[in-house]
Design a protein around this motif. Structure first.
Motif, PDB file in Angstrom:
ATOM      1  N   ALA A  51      21.126   0.928 -27.143  1.00 29.63           N
ATOM      2  CA  ALA A  51      21.731  -0.577 -26.818  1.00 29.63           C
ATOM      3  C   ALA A  51      23.161  -0.434 -26.740  1.00 29.63           C
ATOM      4  O   ALA A  51      23.621  -1.594 -25.949  1.00 29.63           O
ATOM      5  CB  ALA A  51      21.212  -1.461 -28.332  1.00 29.63           C
ATOM      6  N   ASN A  52      23.853   0.294 -27.230  1.00 34.15           N
ATOM      7  CA  ASN A  52      25.370   0.329 -27.197  1.00 34.15           C
ATOM      8  C   ASN A  52      25.928   1.153 -25.991  1.00 34.15           C
ATOM      9  O   ASN A  52      27.074   1.266 -25.627  1.00 34.15           O
ATOM     10  CB  ASN A  52      26.162   1.020 -28.413  1.00 34.15           C
ATOM     11  N   THR A  82      20.163   2.034 -31.541  1.00 32.43           N
ATOM     12  CA  THR A  82      21.351   1.539 -31.732  1.00 32.43           C
ATOM     13  C   THR A  82      22.342   2.297 -30.469  1.00 32.43           C
ATOM     14  O   THR A  82      22.864   1.471 -29.999  1.00 32.43           O
ATOM     15  CB  THR A  82      21.684   1.807 -33.050  1.00 32.43           C
ATOM     16  N   HIS A 106      15.883   4.211 -35.303  1.00 33.56           N
ATOM     17  CA  HIS A 106      16.880   3.106 -35.310  1.00 33.56           C
ATOM     18  C   HIS A 106      18.193   3.507 -34.757  1.00 33.56           C
ATOM     19  O   HIS A 106      18.962   2.739 -34.023  1.00 33.56           O
ATOM     20  CB  HIS A 106      17.085   2.224 -36.679  1.00 33.56           C
ATOM     21  N   GLU A 107      18.529   4.824 -35.098  1.00 33.70           N
ATOM     22  CA  GLU A 107      19.672   5.595 -34.427  1.00 33.70           C
ATOM     23  C   GLU A 107      19.660   5.399 -33.007  1.00 33.70           C
ATOM     24  O   GLU A 107      20.585   5.412 -32.293  1.00 33.70           O
ATOM     25  CB  GLU A 107      19.777   6.678 -35.195  1.00 33.70           C
ATOM     26  N   ARG A 122       9.586   1.795 -31.141  1.00 30.06           N
ATOM     27  CA  ARG A 122      10.622   2.051 -32.120  1.00 30.06           C
ATOM     28  C   ARG A 122      10.101   1.810 -33.342  1.00 30.06           C
ATOM     29  O   ARG A 122      10.043   2.897 -34.195  1.00 30.06           O
ATOM     30  CB  ARG A 122      11.815   1.235 -32.079  1.00 30.06           C
ATOM     31  N   THR A 180      11.117  -3.244 -29.020  1.00 29.76           N
ATOM     32  CA  THR A 180      10.895  -2.669 -30.252  1.00 29.76           C
ATOM     33  C   THR A 180       9.633  -1.907 -30.604  1.00 29.76           C
ATOM     34  O   THR A 180       9.440  -1.304 -31.842  1.00 29.76           O
ATOM     35  CB  THR A 180      11.308  -3.904 -31.509  1.00 29.76           C
ATOM     36  N   GLY A 239      14.382   3.835 -27.242  1.00 29.51           N
ATOM     37  CA  GLY A 239      15.538   2.871 -27.348  1.00 29.51           C
ATOM     38  C   GLY A 239      15.663   1.598 -26.362  1.00 29.51           C
ATOM     39  O   GLY A 239      16.381   0.768 -26.385  1.00 29.51           O
TER      40      GLY A 239
END
Length: 338
Positions: A272-273, A269, A265-266, A252, A249, A245
């Motif tokens: 990143a959040n 995400t 991807h989860e 990932r 990329t 994460g």
């Protein structure tokens, strides 16, 4: 400890996270030497530089091989990497092996301020220039990235030229390793994903008209062997979540190619959040055991053999979760003594 032989050599990949001092890294290398590890690899990210630290490691040990894994191909010129290798080989009395690679855009652009341009071609040309310089030849090189002429190494080149490995994760990058480098450094791979990429390596070897036995494969495997197995697994999960994460990329996308696309991807995400706890939670037991060897000493000794027994893997480098303490690293080194 069992006396059962393993299919691959066991090396150590020193902690990627900042350590209290250079002497801490020297002490860990000395401990690895005493335990019989074949080589100590030193990562270079945005902490202590590898060349200075490797010099201290060379002076502080006698037998263990040393090497950087990896020097990126943007922050130093290829000739400078060759100069450093010549010097380190002299300091280490012939114990050096070098690994280079492109790293990723997050580090190259965000830390070094250099465009992450043509990473595969650049890596190929670094290997070419490195060998020319260390063979003692005058450097006349007409490449796509580098146009060099008129100089040769001022000091005597090493009698034994340190091999140069390359890092890579994607099919074309690994094919390049097989075609041009002396070895491939693999990181963040499942057993099945590693087997797939070994096919790309063999294709590169064939394209280069080479012998697969001349290309050494080293897997850097996150390991944490503690009496508190649950804590070891927590450290391993956090480490994997950070790479998936928090490091752009590359990792990932590599994990997605290995059958974990949705999870990759989860995790990215959530990271990143700012939801780091959720990112770590998404690295479930199945994924963790596919990417690492973490738990109690017995569990880790059993798991590491899964990776060491893969046909084509020559060495497994015991690495450590980024939040592991120095004591955690020492306990793990002791538990996984070759």
């Amino acid at each position: 400890m069992t006396d059962e032989p393993t299919a691959a050599d066991r090396t150590v990949h020193l902690p990627v996270a900042a350590q209290p001092s250079v002497e801490t890294l020297v002490d860990l290398t000395r401990r690895a030497e005493d335990l019989g590890y074949e080589r100590a690899w030193l990562p270079e990210t945005w902490g202590r530089d590898a060349v200075t630290t490797l010099t201290s490691m060379a002076h502080g040990t006698e037998r263990i091989g040393i090497g950087p894994s990896v020097l990126n191909v943007y922050s130093r010129s290829p000739a400078l990497i060759a100069q450093s290798a010549a010097t380190l080989q002299e300091v280490a009395d012939g114990r050096l092996r070098v690994a280079v690679g492109p790293s990723g855009p997050a580090v190259i652009e965000g830390w070094h301020g250099v465009d992450f341009d043509r990473p595969l071609r650049r890596t190929r040309e670094y290997i070419d220039v490195y060998r020319t310089v260390l063979d003692g030849e005058t450097l006349n090189y007409d490449g796509d990235v580098f146009d060099l002429a008129g100089f040769r190494l001022r000091c005597d080149p090493p009698e034994q030229v340190p091999p140069i490995d390359a890092a890579g994760m994607g099919p074309k990058a690994v094919e390049l390793c097989g075609r041009f480098a002396d070895g491939w450094h693999a990181i963040v791979f499942t057993p099945e994903g590693l087997r797939d990429r070994l096919g790309d390596l063999r294709r590169g070897v064939e394209l280069g008209g080479r012998d697969i036995d001349d290309v050494r494969v080293t897997l850097s495997l996150p390991c944490c062997a503690l009496d508190d197995g649950e804590r070891a697994r927590e450290l391993g999960a956090e480490h994997c979540a950070f790479y998936i994460g928090g490091m752009g990329t590359y990792y990932r996308d590599s994990l997605a190619r290995q059958g974990y696309e949705d999870t990759a991807h989860e995790v990215a995400t959530a990271w990143a959040n700012g939801d780091r706890d959720r990112a770590v939670e998404l690295v479930d037991d199945a994924l963790l055991d596919d990417l690492a060897a973490v738990g109690t000493p017995d569990e880790v000794r059993d798991r590491i053999r899964t990776f060491e027994s893969i046909d084509g893997v020559d060495a497994v480098a015991v690495s450590f979760p980024r939040a592991a303490t120095v004591d955690d690293a020492r306990q793990t080194l002791d538990a996984l003594e070759p």
